[in-house]
Design a protein around this motif. Structure first.
Motif, short mmCIF file in Angstrom:
data_model
loop_
_atom_site.label_atom_id
_atom_site.label_comp_id
_atom_site.label_asym_id
_atom_site.label_seq_id
_atom_site.Cartn_x
_atom_site.Cartn_y
_atom_site.Cartn_z
N PHE A 235 3.93 3.69 -7.26
CA PHE A 235 3.15 4.13 -8.41
C PHE A 235 2.71 5.59 -8.24
O PHE A 235 2.02 6.14 -9.10
N SER A 236 3.11 6.21 -7.11
CA SER A 236 2.59 7.55 -6.80
C SER A 236 3.10 8.64 -7.73
O SER A 236 2.32 9.45 -8.20
N LYS A 237 4.40 8.70 -7.96
CA LYS A 237 4.97 9.93 -8.51
C LYS A 237 5.08 9.87 -10.03
O LYS A 237 4.32 10.54 -10.72
N TYR A 238 6.00 9.09 -10.59
CA TYR A 238 6.14 9.02 -12.05
C TYR A 238 4.83 8.55 -12.68
O TYR A 238 4.38 9.08 -13.70
N PRO B 74 0.85 -1.20 0.00
CA PRO B 74 0.00 0.00 0.00
C PRO B 74 0.89 1.25 0.00
O PRO B 74 1.33 1.71 1.06
N GLY B 75 1.17 1.80 -1.14
CA GLY B 75 2.11 2.92 -1.29
C GLY B 75 3.52 2.46 -0.97
O GLY B 75 3.72 1.36 -0.41
N SER B 76 4.50 3.28 -1.32
CA SER B 76 5.85 2.91 -0.87
C SER B 76 5.92 3.08 0.64
O SER B 76 6.78 2.51 1.30
N SER B 77 5.01 3.85 1.21
CA SER B 77 4.95 3.98 2.68
C SER B 77 4.75 2.60 3.31
O SER B 77 5.34 2.30 4.35
N GLY B 78 3.92 1.77 2.68
CA GLY B 78 3.73 0.40 3.17
C GLY B 78 5.01 -0.41 3.06
O GLY B 78 5.37 -1.18 3.97
N ALA B 79 5.74 -0.21 1.96
CA ALA B 79 7.00 -0.94 1.76
C ALA B 79 8.03 -0.51 2.82
O ALA B 79 8.78 -1.35 3.35
N LEU B 80 8.05 0.78 3.12
CA LEU B 80 9.02 1.28 4.12
C LEU B 80 8.71 0.70 5.50
O LEU B 80 9.62 0.31 6.24
N GLN B 81 7.43 0.60 5.82
CA GLN B 81 7.06 -0.01 7.10
C GLN B 81 7.50 -1.46 7.17
O GLN B 81 8.00 -1.93 8.18
N SER C 6 16.23 12.69 -4.68
CA SER C 6 15.88 12.95 -3.29
C SER C 6 14.72 13.94 -3.15
O SER C 6 14.55 14.83 -3.95
N ASN C 7 13.95 13.73 -2.12
CA ASN C 7 13.02 14.72 -1.63
C ASN C 7 13.65 15.22 -0.33
O ASN C 7 13.90 14.40 0.54
N PRO C 8 14.03 16.47 -0.17
CA PRO C 8 13.54 17.67 -0.86
C PRO C 8 14.47 18.25 -1.93
O PRO C 8 14.12 19.29 -2.48
N SER D 10 16.23 15.18 4.43
CA SER D 10 15.63 14.05 3.71
C SER D 10 14.14 13.98 4.06
O SER D 10 13.66 14.73 4.92
N TYR D 11 13.47 13.06 3.38
CA TYR D 11 12.02 12.88 3.55
C TYR D 11 11.72 12.47 5.00
O TYR D 11 12.20 11.43 5.46
N PRO D 12 10.94 13.28 5.73
CA PRO D 12 10.83 13.09 7.18
C PRO D 12 10.17 11.78 7.60
O PRO D 12 10.52 11.23 8.64
N TRP E 191 -4.19 6.09 -5.24
CA TRP E 191 -4.51 4.66 -5.36
C TRP E 191 -3.80 3.87 -4.27
O TRP E 191 -4.13 2.71 -4.03
N ARG E 192 -2.82 4.49 -3.66
CA ARG E 192 -2.01 3.92 -2.58
C ARG E 192 -1.37 2.57 -2.99
O ARG E 192 -1.73 1.49 -2.49
N LEU E 193 -0.44 2.67 -3.90
CA LEU E 193 0.22 1.46 -4.37
C LEU E 193 1.71 1.71 -4.59
O LEU E 193 2.10 2.69 -5.23
N VAL F 288 17.42 1.57 -0.84
CA VAL F 288 17.44 2.66 -1.82
C VAL F 288 16.00 3.03 -2.17
O VAL F 288 15.25 2.21 -2.69
N ASP F 289 15.63 4.25 -1.83
CA ASP F 289 14.30 4.78 -2.11
C ASP F 289 14.32 5.36 -3.52
O ASP F 289 14.94 6.39 -3.76
N GLU F 290 13.68 4.64 -4.42
CA GLU F 290 13.67 5.08 -5.84
C GLU F 290 12.29 5.55 -6.25
O GLU F 290 11.87 5.41 -7.39
N ILE F 291 11.57 6.18 -5.27
CA ILE F 291 10.17 6.46 -5.61
C ILE F 291 9.99 7.59 -6.63
O ILE F 291 8.93 7.72 -7.20
N TYR F 292 11.06 8.37 -6.85
CA TYR F 292 10.96 9.38 -7.93
C TYR F 292 11.62 8.88 -9.21
O TYR F 292 11.88 9.66 -10.13
N GLN F 293 11.91 7.59 -9.25
CA GLN F 293 12.52 7.02 -10.46
C GLN F 293 11.63 7.30 -11.68
O GLN F 293 10.41 7.23 -11.59
C1 LIG Z 1 11.21 10.16 -0.71
C2 LIG Z 1 9.80 9.64 -0.51
N1 LIG Z 1 9.64 8.34 -0.14
C3 LIG Z 1 8.40 7.84 0.05
C4 LIG Z 1 7.24 8.62 -0.12
C5 LIG Z 1 5.89 7.96 0.11
O1 LIG Z 1 5.07 7.93 -1.02
P1 LIG Z 1 3.91 6.86 -1.31
O2 LIG Z 1 3.54 6.19 -0.03
O3 LIG Z 1 2.79 7.65 -1.90
O4 LIG Z 1 4.46 5.87 -2.30
C6 LIG Z 1 7.36 9.97 -0.49
C7 LIG Z 1 6.16 10.82 -0.66
O5 LIG Z 1 6.23 12.03 -0.83
C8 LIG Z 1 8.68 10.49 -0.69
O6 LIG Z 1 8.88 11.77 -1.06
#
Ligand SMILES: Cc1ncc(COP(=O)(O)O)c(C=O)c1O
Length: 388
Positions: free
Chosen positions: A231-234, A98-105, A174-176, A124-126, A240-242, A202-207
């Motif tokens: 699936f959020s960014k690109y 469920p989002g990359s947030s789910g993967a990070l958890q 990177s974010n930000p 970095s992303y908080p 959709w939270r995936l 490696v967080d590639e969510i902006y790939q």
């Molecule tokens: C660097 C980074 N990682 C992870 C996320 C989490 O995104 P999502 O759960 O929508 O995939 C974000 C969202 O802004 C982000 O900037």
């Protein structure tokens, strides 16, 4: 009596949310607001994806799926790596979340013991820090600057390693800051982490959202690291939270067990919609959008620099510019609040991204049309002129 767990003290609010709430309130009162704070694409999900999602709903595909996702999507993700990066990934190592947030958890839950440390860059992303705290781990924030493109280096990882360090996390782009880790530097970071017995995440969510070069995936380097993607960014599918992760084989069973317990399954209609995310038709739409983001960056970067914002490392990806604003203010939070109240422009203060001189940094998101960004820049110029 209801009382919060002690760990809640470590979880900071996302300050930009307060700013966003105020921006919405001003909008409700009829003020025109330029949004340069929003961390999601302004484009709607691509039409083929939406159509596939609607079809899934109409066909009753609304039940649970396997915890690691439908096999077709895990295979489609592996196919994406093969086509785009010429790298072979076993679909068994792909976990849909469920989002990359789910993967990070899941990544933190499966690896981190209480007291273990995870190294990451500041700024970095908080939220990444909070995933570590949630499982009792500790975050080791390493201040980074423009000399290293606001990224960790192998030398910094080596220097800050200690016996409790369990993992190192990098985000590229990177974010930000929108900066990248060069492939050879990532290879060196991986070698240092591996030599010390840790795991590289490696967080590639902006790939996909990179502008001056072809890009790569960390999966080209090794299969004993964790890659997080979304699936959020690109792909323009935030709501959709995936997302997904590619994990080293020895961690997969543990991740499956944890996913079964925490999530049961990723959202079902979203998974069927995402099958269309890799189609030729969708990729053509996404590549057009990538060029639109690039044009926005190419406008905003010099425009903000001319106003006195010092963007000290060329942002090559994502949709963010991270500016040193010490020539204009030494209180970026107040600056952002005043800018919103006086000129109706919303930006994100540095304090959302860490403790590394946040008071002299601001993040600008180019998640709006160039015409809107132009109006934003005019308003910011007026605001600065009034303060002078
Ligand atoms: C660097 C980074 N990682 C992870 C996320 C989490 O995104 P999502 O759960 O929508 O995939 C974000 C969202 O802004 C982000 O900037």
């Amino acid at each position: 009596m209801s009382r919060s767990a002690t760990r809640m003290a470590q979880i900071r609010p996302f300050y930009v949310m307060a700013l966003l709430a105020r921006a919405k309130q001003l909008e409700a009162e009829g003020r025109s607001i330029i949004h340069m704070e929003v961390g999601e694409p302004d484009f709607d999900s691509p039409a083929p994806v939406v159509k596939a999602g609607q079809k899934a709903l109409a066909e009753g595909l609304t039940h649970y799926t396997p915890a690691m996702g439908i096999p077709e999507l895990r295979e489609a993700i592996a196919g994406h790596y093969r086509r785009r990066y010429d790298v072979s990934v076993d679909p068994a190592r792909v976990i849909v979340t469920p989002g990359s947030s789910g993967a990070l958890q899941l990544a933190m839950g499966v690896m981190i013991n209480p007291g273990d440390q995870v190294m990451m860059a500041d700024p970095s992303y908080p939220c990444n820090r909070n995933f570590v705290s949630l499982v009792g781990g500790e975050v080791c924030l390493i201040p980074v600057g423009h000399e290293s493109n606001y990224q960790l280096t192998a030398a910094a990882v080596e220097q800050h390693w200690n016996d409790d360090m369990r993992a190192v996390m990098v985000a590229s782009p990177s974010n930000p800051t929108g900066t990248l880790v060069e492939k050879e530097e990532l290879r060196r970071i991986h070698q240092v982490v591996r030599a010390n017995g840790g795991t590289l995440i490696v967080d590639e969510i902006y790939q996909g959202l990179i502008y001056d070069e072809a890009g790569y995936t960390a999966l080209e380097l090794a299969d004993d690291l964790i890659v997080i993607n979304s699936f959020s960014k690109y792909f323009g599918m935030t709501g959709w939270r995936l997302g997904w992760m590619v994990a080293p084989e020895p961690l997969v069973d543990g991740i499956d067990k944890l996913a079964q317990n925490i999530f049961l399954s990723p959202p079902t209609p979203a998974q069927y919609a995402a099958l269309e995310a890799f189609s030729e038709e969708t990729v053509a739409i996404l590549e057009e959008r990538r060029l639109a983001f690039q044009a926005r960056r190419d406008y905003l970067y010099p425009a903000l620099s001319e106003l006195g914002f010092n963007i000290r490392s060329t942002p090559k990806g994502a949709f963010y510019l991270y500016a040193d604003c010490r020539g204009l203010t030494d209180d970026s939070y107040q600056f952002a609040l005043d800018l919103l109240e006086q000129e109706g422009v919303a930006i994100t203060p540095g304090r959302d991204f860490g403790d590394n001189h946040p008071e002299v940094h601001l993040r600008f998101a180019y998640t709006a049309d160039i015409a809107v960004l132009r109006e934003g820049v005019e308003r910011i110029a007026r605001f600065i002129a009034k303060r002078a």
